[in-house]
Design a protein around this motif. Structure first.
Motif, PDB file in Angstrom:
ATOM      1  N   PHE A 247       0.863  -1.179   0.000  1.00 31.99           N
ATOM      2  CA  PHE A 247       0.000   0.000   0.000  1.00 31.99           C
ATOM      3  C   PHE A 247       0.901   1.231   0.000  1.00 31.99           C
ATOM      4  CE2 PHE A 247      -2.701  -3.340   1.627  1.00 31.99           C
ATOM      5  CZ  PHE A 247      -3.841  -3.153   0.863  1.00 31.99           C
ATOM      6  N   VAL A 248       0.778   1.997  -1.067  1.00 34.21           N
ATOM      7  CA  VAL A 248       1.613   3.184  -1.258  1.00 34.21           C
ATOM      8  C   VAL A 248       0.759   4.411  -0.989  1.00 34.21           C
ATOM      9  CG1 VAL A 248       3.133   4.442  -2.810  1.00 34.21           C
ATOM     10  CG2 VAL A 248       2.959   1.946  -2.989  1.00 34.21           C
ATOM     11  N   ILE A 249       1.227   5.257  -0.093  1.00 35.05           N
ATOM     12  CA  ILE A 249       0.486   6.441   0.324  1.00 35.05           C
ATOM     13  C   ILE A 249       1.170   7.660  -0.277  1.00 35.05           C
ATOM     14  CG2 ILE A 249      -0.314   7.770   2.312  1.00 35.05           C
ATOM     15  CD1 ILE A 249       0.247   4.948   3.831  1.00 35.05           C
ATOM     16  N   CYS A 250       0.407   8.438  -1.024  1.00 35.88           N
ATOM     17  CA  CYS A 250       0.953   9.590  -1.745  1.00 35.88           C
ATOM     18  C   CYS A 250       0.203  10.851  -1.315  1.00 35.88           C
ATOM     19  CB  CYS A 250       0.793   9.411  -3.251  1.00 35.88           C
ATOM     20  SG  CYS A 250       1.405   7.837  -3.898  1.00 35.88           S
ATOM     21  N   ASN A 251       0.945  11.899  -0.995  1.00 32.95           N
ATOM     22  CA  ASN A 251       0.371  13.153  -0.525  1.00 32.95           C
ATOM     23  C   ASN A 251       0.184  14.101  -1.711  1.00 32.95           C
ATOM     24  OD1 ASN A 251      -0.304  15.513   0.845  1.00 32.95           O
ATOM     25  ND2 ASN A 251       1.192  15.197   2.454  1.00 32.95           N
TER      26      ASN A 251
ATOM     27  N   VAL B  13      -3.153   9.604 -11.771  1.00 29.15           N
ATOM     28  CA  VAL B  13      -1.779   9.179 -12.025  1.00 29.15           C
ATOM     29  C   VAL B  13      -1.499   7.842 -11.350  1.00 29.15           C
ATOM     30  CG1 VAL B  13       0.639   9.719 -11.556  1.00 29.15           C
ATOM     31  CG2 VAL B  13      -0.897  11.504 -12.401  1.00 29.15           C
ATOM     32  N   CYS B  14      -1.965   7.694 -10.110  1.00 28.63           N
ATOM     33  CA  CYS B  14      -1.740   6.437  -9.388  1.00 28.63           C
ATOM     34  C   CYS B  14      -2.372   5.258 -10.110  1.00 28.63           C
ATOM     35  CB  CYS B  14      -2.303   6.543  -7.970  1.00 28.63           C
ATOM     36  SG  CYS B  14      -1.324   7.550  -6.835  1.00 28.63           S
ATOM     37  N   ARG B  15      -3.581   5.425 -10.579  1.00 28.16           N
ATOM     38  CA  ARG B  15      -4.262   4.321 -11.252  1.00 28.16           C
ATOM     39  C   ARG B  15      -3.568   3.921 -12.539  1.00 28.16           C
ATOM     40  NH1 ARG B  15     -10.531   6.324 -10.551  1.00 28.16           N
ATOM     41  NH2 ARG B  15     -10.757   5.706  -8.363  1.00 28.16           N
ATOM     42  N   GLY B  16      -2.956   4.886 -13.223  1.00 25.58           N
ATOM     43  CA  GLY B  16      -2.296   4.594 -14.486  1.00 25.58           C
ATOM     44  C   GLY B  16      -0.873   4.121 -14.338  1.00 25.58           C
ATOM     45  N   ALA B  17      -0.332   4.170 -13.126  1.00 25.07           N
ATOM     46  CA  ALA B  17       1.067   3.806 -12.922  1.00 25.07           C
ATOM     47  C   ALA B  17       1.247   2.285 -12.929  1.00 25.07           C
ATOM     48  CB  ALA B  17       1.574   4.398 -11.616  1.00 25.07           C
ATOM     49  N   ARG B  18       2.432   1.859 -13.256  1.00 24.37           N
ATOM     50  CA  ARG B  18       2.749   0.440 -13.379  1.00 24.37           C
ATOM     51  C   ARG B  18       2.534  -0.288 -12.049  1.00 24.37           C
ATOM     52  NH1 ARG B  18       5.277  -2.877 -16.900  1.00 24.37           N
ATOM     53  NH2 ARG B  18       6.615  -4.556 -16.103  1.00 24.37           N
ATOM     54  N   GLY B  19       1.821  -1.397 -12.107  1.00 20.90           N
ATOM     55  CA  GLY B  19       1.594  -2.224 -10.931  1.00 20.90           C
ATOM     56  C   GLY B  19       0.373  -1.862 -10.110  1.00 20.90           C
TER      57      GLY B  19
ATOM     58  N   LYS C 243      -3.287  -1.610  -8.708  1.00 19.34           N
ATOM     59  CA  LYS C 243      -4.530  -2.376  -8.712  1.00 19.34           C
ATOM     60  C   LYS C 243      -5.741  -1.482  -8.474  1.00 19.34           C
ATOM     61  CE  LYS C 243      -2.803  -6.525  -9.244  1.00 19.34           C
ATOM     62  NZ  LYS C 243      -3.147  -7.339 -10.432  1.00 19.34           N
ATOM     63  N   GLY C 244      -5.539  -0.354  -7.819  1.00 17.63           N
ATOM     64  CA  GLY C 244      -6.616   0.585  -7.525  1.00 17.63           C
ATOM     65  C   GLY C 244      -6.091   1.686  -6.634  1.00 17.63           C
ATOM     66  N   ALA C 245      -6.827   2.798  -6.559  1.00 17.66           N
ATOM     67  CA  ALA C 245      -6.398   3.923  -5.733  1.00 17.66           C
ATOM     68  C   ALA C 245      -7.607   4.761  -5.353  1.00 17.66           C
ATOM     69  CB  ALA C 245      -5.357   4.776  -6.463  1.00 17.66           C
ATOM     70  N   ARG C 246      -7.474   5.443  -4.214  1.00 15.80           N
ATOM     71  CA  ARG C 246      -8.564   6.288  -3.733  1.00 15.80           C
ATOM     72  C   ARG C 246      -8.014   7.331  -2.774  1.00 15.80           C
ATOM     73  NH1 ARG C 246     -10.016   5.038   1.442  1.00 15.80           N
ATOM     74  NH2 ARG C 246     -12.058   5.937   1.168  1.00 15.80           N
ATOM     75  N   LEU C 247      -8.795   8.396  -2.609  1.00 12.80           N
ATOM     76  CA  LEU C 247      -8.444   9.333  -1.540  1.00 12.80           C
ATOM     77  C   LEU C 247      -8.631   8.634  -0.201  1.00 12.80           C
ATOM     78  CD1 LEU C 247     -11.130  10.563   0.156  1.00 12.80           C
ATOM     79  CD2 LEU C 247     -11.518  11.687  -2.010  1.00 12.80           C
ATOM     80  N   THR C 248      -7.906   9.068   0.788  1.00 10.81           N
ATOM     81  CA  THR C 248      -8.033   8.466   2.116  1.00 10.81           C
ATOM     82  C   THR C 248      -8.089   9.564   3.156  1.00 10.81           C
ATOM     83  OG1 THR C 248      -7.095   6.834   3.663  1.00 10.81           O
ATOM     84  CG2 THR C 248      -5.533   8.213   2.461  1.00 10.81           C
ATOM     85  N   GLY C 249      -8.861   9.356   4.199  1.00 13.38           N
ATOM     86  CA  GLY C 249      -9.044  10.395   5.203  1.00 13.38           C
ATOM     87  C   GLY C 249     -10.241  11.260   4.863  1.00 13.38           C
TER      88      GLY C 249
ATOM     89  N   ALA D 239      -3.740  10.095  -1.051  1.00 13.44           N
ATOM     90  CA  ALA D 239      -4.372   8.962  -1.719  1.00 13.44           C
ATOM     91  C   ALA D 239      -3.613   7.712  -1.315  1.00 13.44           C
ATOM     92  CB  ALA D 239      -4.331   9.132  -3.235  1.00 13.44           C
ATOM     93  N   VAL D 240      -4.302   6.574  -1.314  1.00 13.98           N
ATOM     94  CA  VAL D 240      -3.659   5.299  -1.038  1.00 13.98           C
ATOM     95  C   VAL D 240      -3.883   4.397  -2.247  1.00 13.98           C
ATOM     96  CG1 VAL D 240      -5.712   4.433   0.208  1.00 13.98           C
ATOM     97  CG2 VAL D 240      -3.491   3.331   0.533  1.00 13.98           C
ATOM     98  N   ALA D 241      -2.823   3.730  -2.686  1.00 17.89           N
ATOM     99  CA  ALA D 241      -2.897   2.852  -3.849  1.00 17.89           C
ATOM    100  C   ALA D 241      -2.510   1.437  -3.461  1.00 17.89           C
ATOM    101  CB  ALA D 241      -1.973   3.352  -4.952  1.00 17.89           C
ATOM    102  N   CYS D 242      -3.223   0.491  -4.002  1.00 16.82           N
ATOM    103  CA  CYS D 242      -2.894  -0.930  -3.855  1.00 16.82           C
ATOM    104  C   CYS D 242      -2.030  -1.309  -5.055  1.00 16.82           C
ATOM    105  CB  CYS D 242      -4.180  -1.750  -3.811  1.00 16.82           C
ATOM    106  SG  CYS D 242      -3.947  -3.519  -3.607  1.00 16.82           S
TER     107      CYS D 242
END
Length: 498
Positions: free
Chosen positions: A247-251, A426-432, A434-440, A447-450
């Protein structure tokens, strides 16, 4: 781990159990000098983690379950000390300071009567979050065993949870202060009781908190996500994370703190959801007495008709979808007419538990989008329940549900922003991915990406290049520290030893 056990038995962790970067900060706190150069009688080191919510956004204050996990590298930690003042006749006091005094001004409070302390909502100050947890602890202490007479207390705080990023920096501070207050006064509680005290405490700063943030910071288990339920009582169940993913967390680097402009954002959504619950109950022929949450409506229908909870939730989601298509968002007079009570009586009748915060919302808002908000809550709850019903959490299934959750947060709950939309795209289109959403809470933050475990480095480099570089204009190597991190589930709040 049995969380019915008391904190004295279950809340201590050795300093060596944390990441090296965390250990460094904890050691700096432990060795920090007294703000008043007073010798310590007793000193306790506390750590409370931030959290990331994987699924179940804005449903906790409506009574429904969530799926967060604590963070391993982000926390608020503090050293709380009972000290001997240079002047023994000086009144009892609480001094709140920070390892970075240039950014965080020190505050001193008279604690001759701790329960007489209050938080000035009109003059926001960072120390109020500590004060909120301190007051929440005192509110929860049993009257039959009052704490010893107040002493001179000094607190030194250090935190690295990004402020306004949706990772619960404020709640982590409230949790740390609640645990610190119980600990320094020698009052033992269970972790569940600690969570309940912190939930109530945070409301002192004017946020109508639902309880997810504090519960996740306290009840989380290492290496796990956590299903937290609030009805009929606070319960937590560890959930195994999917294998082969990170789980990658991006600000997005737009800050949004819940307590700032709350009547226009976070608190407004709380009010809209309660108004929705009242209006739905009225339209369904249910008594509105005692209705505060959308979960109350579901439980009343299930109790009356003997039906299964998820089926009722799905039908109510369809009902709200239809009502949203019939009319625009109602005004306060529209709600008044639907409930059959004067508009001026709504605050006293239905929001008597939080009149200041809710009164500000009712006064500041021309309309209340109750049907879209309640539809989101019902559908988001079904997403959480659907994921939890799987025998094994599948990365692709979780990713697609996260995508759907983000769309609902954006379109129905209106808690996204342009920066988050760019980042999630950008997260959804990045390599690897599976999904992404805002968090909080949203309106900024993270956003957090699987992401597939083996492709997380490629994912991170692509997000750095496309979002932070091409969209925000940062040069390579100059992205703000902590903008991206990878985390698996961390352990809950603890007293640190060693």
């Amino acid at each position: 781990m049995d969380f019915s056990e008391t904190l004295a038995n279950k809340a201590t962790q050795p300093i060596t159990s944390y990441l090296p970067s965390v250990q460094t900060r904890l050691k700096a706190l432990s060795s920090a000098p007294s703000p008043s150069n007073s010798p310590s009688i007793k000193s306790i080191l506390i750590r409370a983690p931030g959290r990331v919510n994987l699924l179940g956004e804005h449903v906790d204050y409506s009574g429904f379950g969530v799926l967060p996990m604590a963070l391993t590298q982000y926390d608020v930690s503090l050293s709380i000390r009972s000290v001997t003042p240079s002047n023994p006749t000086s009144p009892s006091s609480l001094t709140i300071s920070n390892l970075d005094p240039d950014l965080f001004e020190t505050r001193k409070y008279d604690t001759s009567d701790p329960k007489s302390l209050s938080v000035d909502l009109a003059a926001h100050h960072w120390s109020h979050y500590f004060l909120a947890g301190y007051l929440g602890a005192f509110d929860s202490m049993p009257s039959s065993t009052p704490p010893p007479p107040p002493s001179h207390i000094e607190v030194i705080i250090s935190g690295n949870v990004p402020s306004g990023a949706g990772l619960s920096s404020s709640s982590a501070l409230v949790v740390a202060s609640t645990l610190a207050a119980f600990s320094i006064y020698g009052v033992d509680v269970t972790r569940n009781d600690l969570a309940l005290a912190a939930i109530e405490g945070e409301r002192y700063v004017g946020t109508l908190s639902g309880g997810m943030d504090q519960s996740a910071s306290i009840l989380s288990r290492e290496g796990m996500a956590l299903n937290i339920e609030f009805v009929p009582s606070l319960t937590s169940t560890p959930v195994a994370l999917p294998e082969g993913v990170a789980f990658v967390i991006c600000n997005c680097l737009k800050k949004k703190e819940k307590a700032v402009d709350a009547s226009l954002y976070y608190n407004k959504r709380v009010v809209e959801c309660r108004l929705a619950a009242l209006c739905i109950a009225k339209e369904k022929g249910l008594p509105v007495s005692g209705v505060r949450t959308l979960r109350d409506v579901v439980d009343k229908i299930c109790g009356k008709e003997g039906r299964e909870t998820s089926q009722v939730i799905a039908e109510l989601a369809d009902f709200c979808r239809g009502r949203a298509g019939e009319t625009g968002p109602p005004t306060l007079p529209d709600v008044s007419a639907a409930l059959g009570v004067p508009a001026g009586d709504i605050l006293g009748l239905y929001f008597s538990d939080r009149t200041v915060q809710c009164g500000a919302v009712l006064n500041d808002s021309p309309t209340f989008d109750i049907w879209l908000r309640s539809r989101h809550v019902f559908e988001e709850t079904l997403r959480v329940r659907g994921v939890l019903s799987l025998p094994l959490l599948d990365p692709s299934s979780l990713g697609s549900v996260m995508d759907a959750s983000h769309a609902s947060c954006r379109d129905l709950f209106d808690c996204s922003c342009p920066e988050l939309e760019d980042l999630v795209r950008v997260c959804r289109g990045a390599r690897g991915a599976k999904g992404a959403r805002l968090t909080g809470a949203g309106w900024g933050g993270c956003a957090v990406a699987c992401v597939e475990e083996g492709k997380k480095e490629e994912f991170i480099e692509e997000v750095k290049r496309k979002y932070y570089g091409e969209i925000l204009g940062y040069e390579e190597g100059k992205i703000p520290e902590g903008s991206i991190c990878v985390s698996l589930g961390g352990a809950g709040a603890s007293i640190v030893e060693g």
